[in-house]
Scaffold this active site. Structure first.
Site, PDB file in Angstrom:
ATOM      1  N   ASP A 149       0.848  -1.193   0.000  1.00 18.16           N
ATOM      2  CA  ASP A 149       0.000   0.000   0.000  1.00 18.16           C
ATOM      3  C   ASP A 149       0.878   1.236   0.000  1.00 18.16           C
ATOM      4  O   ASP A 149       1.978   1.226   0.567  1.00 18.16           O
ATOM      5  CB  ASP A 149      -0.905   0.020   1.228  1.00 18.16           C
ATOM      6  CG  ASP A 149      -1.949  -1.092   1.205  1.00 18.16           C
ATOM      7  OD1 ASP A 149      -2.432  -1.408   0.105  1.00 18.16           O
ATOM      8  OD2 ASP A 149      -2.264  -1.621   2.279  1.00 18.16           O
TER       9      ASP A 149
ATOM     10  N   ASP B  54      -7.135  -1.340  -4.473  1.00 20.30           N
ATOM     11  CA  ASP B  54      -8.180  -0.990  -3.503  1.00 20.30           C
ATOM     12  C   ASP B  54      -9.085   0.107  -4.059  1.00 20.30           C
ATOM     13  O   ASP B  54     -10.311   0.063  -3.905  1.00 20.30           O
ATOM     14  CB  ASP B  54      -7.557  -0.491  -2.196  1.00 20.30           C
ATOM     15  CG  ASP B  54      -6.731  -1.553  -1.492  1.00 20.30           C
ATOM     16  OD1 ASP B  54      -7.014  -2.751  -1.683  1.00 20.30           O
ATOM     17  OD2 ASP B  54      -5.808  -1.185  -0.753  1.00 20.30           O
TER      18      ASP B  54
END
Length: 215
Positions: free
Chosen positions: A146, A180
């Site tokens: 991420d 995401d």
């Protein structure tokens, strides 16, 4: 919309997602941060072993279960998209489905292979691709990369706010990735426009049924 368009969208999102993750892994150490726009957009490198936005699921067994579920969901998703195309669902729904499928596949790649092809990003050490000593984990045990962080507001909440007044607050706190974001955009758009997406399909089916009845 044809099936090849779905495949194109999925591949495009995957290329963007994996290219950014690969660059992050090979150029940044854990928790390193670049400020893109002061006070609201940063590239902040973290990894997570669970679901989107850093959520976790049940330790080592949960990790295997989650990765396996992702794999089954992605494979089933491609077949389901074929079904939607065959039944002539709206282009908007198919695009949203493609985004969700691409996002699931993007994080699946991390979970399946990143433990095999990268070593750990420990301290100030940047991970290496295909290190001689092997990766940091085994098949299905990779961690999801991420990096997108939008702390639009950071500070203490006014004391008059119920329950949370006076607490330090960050909005938006989760760090996430392109995969995401693709899933979120797809799901939110379907929720917002579900009546339009499905009403058109229902009307088209009724019209087709009526035409067959006249024949």
């Amino acid at each position: 919309m044809k099936y090849r368009h779905v495949v194109f969208i999925v591949i495009l999102i995957l290329v963007i997602d994996q290219t950014l993750k690969f660059w992050i892994k090979t150029h940044m150490f854990m928790q390193q941060e670049f400020i893109i726009f002061p006070n609201w957009f940063r590239i902040h490198f973290i990894e997570n072993e669970g679901m989107a936005y850093g959520l976790k699921f049940g330790g080592d067994f949960g990790k295997i279960l989650l990765t396996t579920f992702r794999l089954v969901a992605v494979v089933a998703g491609f077949f389901y998209m074929k079904k939607l195309i065959r039944e002539k669902y709206s282009t908007g729904l198919l695009i949203c489905g493609s985004l969700i499928l691409a996002g699931a596949a993007g994080n699946l790649i991390d979970s399946m292979f990143y433990g095999l092809i990268f070593n750990d990003s420990i301290g100030y050490e940047v991970a290496k691709f295909m290190p001689p000593g092997g990766g940091y984990g085994s098949f299905l045990h990779g961690r999801v990369v991420d990096m997108l962080y939008f702390p639009i507001y950071e500070g203490y909440l006014p004391s008059w706010i119920p329950f949370k007044g006076g607490d330090y607050f960050v909005f938006f706190r989760p760090v996430f990735n392109i995969a995401d974001a693709a899933i979120s955009v797809g799901v939110i758009t379907i929720l917002l426009f579900q009546k339009r997406f499905f009403a058109r399909h229902s009307a088209a089916r009724q019209e087709k049924a009526a035409s067959h009845a006249e024949i």
